[in-house]
Scaffold this motif. Structure first.
Motif, short mmCIF file in Angstrom:
data_model
loop_
_atom_site.label_atom_id
_atom_site.label_comp_id
_atom_site.label_asym_id
_atom_site.label_seq_id
_atom_site.Cartn_x
_atom_site.Cartn_y
_atom_site.Cartn_z
N CYS A 36 38.22 46.01 40.39
CA CYS A 36 38.50 47.28 41.22
C CYS A 36 38.53 46.99 42.76
CB CYS A 36 37.16 48.15 40.93
SG CYS A 36 37.05 49.15 39.68
N SER A 59 40.50 53.77 30.72
CA SER A 59 40.24 55.30 31.07
C SER A 59 40.38 56.26 29.71
CB SER A 59 41.26 55.83 32.15
OG SER A 59 42.51 55.88 31.78
N LEU A 76 34.65 54.34 32.77
CA LEU A 76 34.35 54.64 34.13
C LEU A 76 35.30 53.69 34.87
CD1 LEU A 76 32.63 55.40 36.68
CD2 LEU A 76 30.96 54.04 35.71
N ASN A 77 35.11 52.04 34.77
CA ASN A 77 35.78 51.22 35.26
C ASN A 77 37.20 51.45 35.16
OD1 ASN A 77 33.26 50.13 35.97
ND2 ASN A 77 33.28 48.62 34.62
N TRP A 111 37.89 54.07 37.90
CA TRP A 111 37.67 53.58 39.11
C TRP A 111 38.67 52.68 39.62
CZ3 TRP A 111 31.87 51.95 40.04
CH2 TRP A 111 31.46 51.75 41.40
N ASN A 120 41.82 54.72 40.48
CA ASN A 120 41.53 55.42 41.65
C ASN A 120 41.72 54.45 43.08
OD1 ASN A 120 40.55 57.08 43.87
ND2 ASN A 120 38.30 56.82 43.18
N ASN A 121 41.24 53.19 42.93
CA ASN A 121 41.52 52.32 44.01
C ASN A 121 42.93 51.67 44.17
OD1 ASN A 121 38.58 52.32 44.35
ND2 ASN A 121 38.16 50.33 43.90
N THR A 166 30.10 60.71 36.80
CA THR A 166 30.51 59.67 37.81
C THR A 166 32.04 59.31 37.43
OG1 THR A 166 28.30 58.57 37.61
CG2 THR A 166 30.08 57.17 38.33
N HIS A 188 34.96 59.77 40.29
CA HIS A 188 36.35 59.13 40.76
C HIS A 188 37.77 59.56 40.04
CE1 HIS A 188 34.22 55.44 41.79
NE2 HIS A 188 33.37 55.58 40.80
#
Length: 440
Positions: free
Chosen positions: A283, A309, A318-319, A322, A325-326, A358, A362
């Protein structure tokens, strides 16, 4: 003898929160404390071990004189006694019975644990790093104290001492407890726990990360990422994630060490836990200012992150979001389109309605990052999602975040902290949508 065995049974039988409460309800704490004043070393060790297990992530009542007795044991001549006492005090510290600026923890327990890293008797070197990690994790103050105590350098020295023996065939030095597993297996446990401790020590403070880099920790992290042992790979991923929080080292030392290559490989690890940890570390490597972003994309990172995802595993999901998103943070329109061609708008909308708040955070952040940029970026994402659908999502999320006290029990993600972030995301998106209206 009977007291010692009884304590040992208690220590083995209170691993869950429910078991801890049951033993406490039966009043076992005070008899265990009384044994600390006995003159039997084995009974004292067993009692401390039982108290340590009972107090792990569980607040128990402890009197000042009991704490002082434990502090005395931390200074004992016997390394095992020092470790058990330090473990007990660490667990008590984690439950909040000490003040944040407790001199006893900083000046007594922390130095004792650092010194135990060099203690080669019994299984001290296997256990001490993990206790140390528990003591300093998530605490800026304790990580500052660890930096001042040169803790990270000592951990790297321990890693180096283990690595230097990996290729030695005739090793007469016993590491750990003879008869409790192979020397190689114990070395891997020391390596795993030492990496976990380095990850904890470098999580929050830049000077700690610099200290780790200067101590040559990266070679051990890379070796850990390539280990045949999944727990070591997992610990190395955690370490890589902590170190990659430094922008300066991300652009220099981490690139030079080639950390991206083994992390990308671990996205296909046999263990989904390792996959999630590798994704978590990546990430930071896919942010706009990272020179490793292109390498991750070229290696198929987008497809893998999108796959995550869509996972039913909340950590993988989540990861994955994330990382996506980044990836789109400050990206140009071509890069954003490359991501959305794989992800699709329907999948992004679905993530916005996940029960895990959470993940929602994201997903909202990703929408914001997609909106940010030139006018054509804003037009493209609003037309892709649909203005009415986007406004409906925003309205529903604002209604959720208006209740700051609700917690998501199923996924364990509360809204009290996250809600303020969501509100900021909403504001950003409303501004961009408003600017879209002004242009049309």
């Amino acid at each position: 003898m009977i007291a010692e065995f009884t304590c040992s049974i208690i220590a083995k039988c209170c691993n869950t929160e429910e078991q801890q409460y049951q033993f406490q309800a039966e009043g076992v704490i005070q008899p265990l404390v009384n044994l600390l004043d006995s003159r039997c070393l084995k009974a004292q060790e067993a009692a401390l071990d039982a108290i340590a297990t009972l107090s792990r992530e569980n607040a128990i009542t402890s009197k000042k004189n009991t704490v002082n007795t434990m502090l005395d044991f931390v200074k004992d001549k016997c390394p095992k006694m020092r470790l058990i006492a330090a473990t007990c005090l660490t667990n008590l510290y984690r439950t909040g019975i000490f003040s944040k600026s407790s001199n006893e923890i900083v000046l007594v327990v922390l130095p004792a644990l650092v010194k135990l890293l060099s203690e080669k008797t019994d299984d001290i070197q296997e256990k001490a790093p993990l206790v140390l990690a528990d003591l300093i994790k998530d605490s800026d103050e304790m990580q500052k104290a660890a930096f001042d105590a040169d803790t990270i350098s000592k951990l790297v020295e321990l890693l180096s001492s283990i690595s230097s023996k990996d290729n030695t065939e005739d090793d007469e030095e016993n590491i750990g407890v003879p008869g409790m597993g192979s020397i190689a297996r114990r070395r891997e446990k020391i390596r795993e726990n030492s990496l976990i401790a380095v990850a904890a020590a470098t999580l929050l403070r830049e000077e700690c990360r610099t200290q780790a880099i200067e101590a040559k920790v990266l070679s051990h992290v890379i070796a850990g990422l390539n280990s045949k042992h999944p727990n070591v790979r997992l610990a190395a991923c955690q370490c890589a994630k902590s170190l990659s929080r430094s922008v300066s080292h991300l652009r220099t030392n981490l690139v030079d060490a080639g950390i991206a290559t083994p992390l990308i490989k671990l996205l296909h690890d046999e263990s989904t836990i390792v996959q999630a940890a590798a994704c978590g570390a990546l990430c930071n490597l896919v942010l706009d200012f990272s020179p490793m972003k292109k390498s991750v994309i070229d290696a198929g990172g987008i497809n893998r992150f999108v796959e995550y995802s869509r996972s039913n595993d909340p950590i993988l999901c989540l990861n994955g979001i994330w990382a996506l998103n980044n990836l789109v943070y400050k990206a140009d329109l071509q890069a954003k389109k490359a991501v959305m061609e794989v992800m699709t708008y329907d999948a992004l909308i679905e993530l916005l309605h996940k029960p895990n708040l959470t993940i929602q955070e994201h997903a909202l952040g990703m929408v914001r990052n997609l909106l940010c940029g030139r006018g054509e970026d804003t037009n493209w994402i609003i037309e892709g999602i649909g203005k009415d659908d986007l406004l409906d999502v925003l309205e529903s999320k604002i209604q959720v975040t208006s209740n700051m006290g609700v917690e998501d029990d199923e996924e364990g993600a509360g809204t009290a902290v996250g809600s303020s972030i969501s509100v900021n995301v909403h504001i950003y998106m409303c501004v961009y949508i408003d600017s879209f209206d002004d242009r049309h």
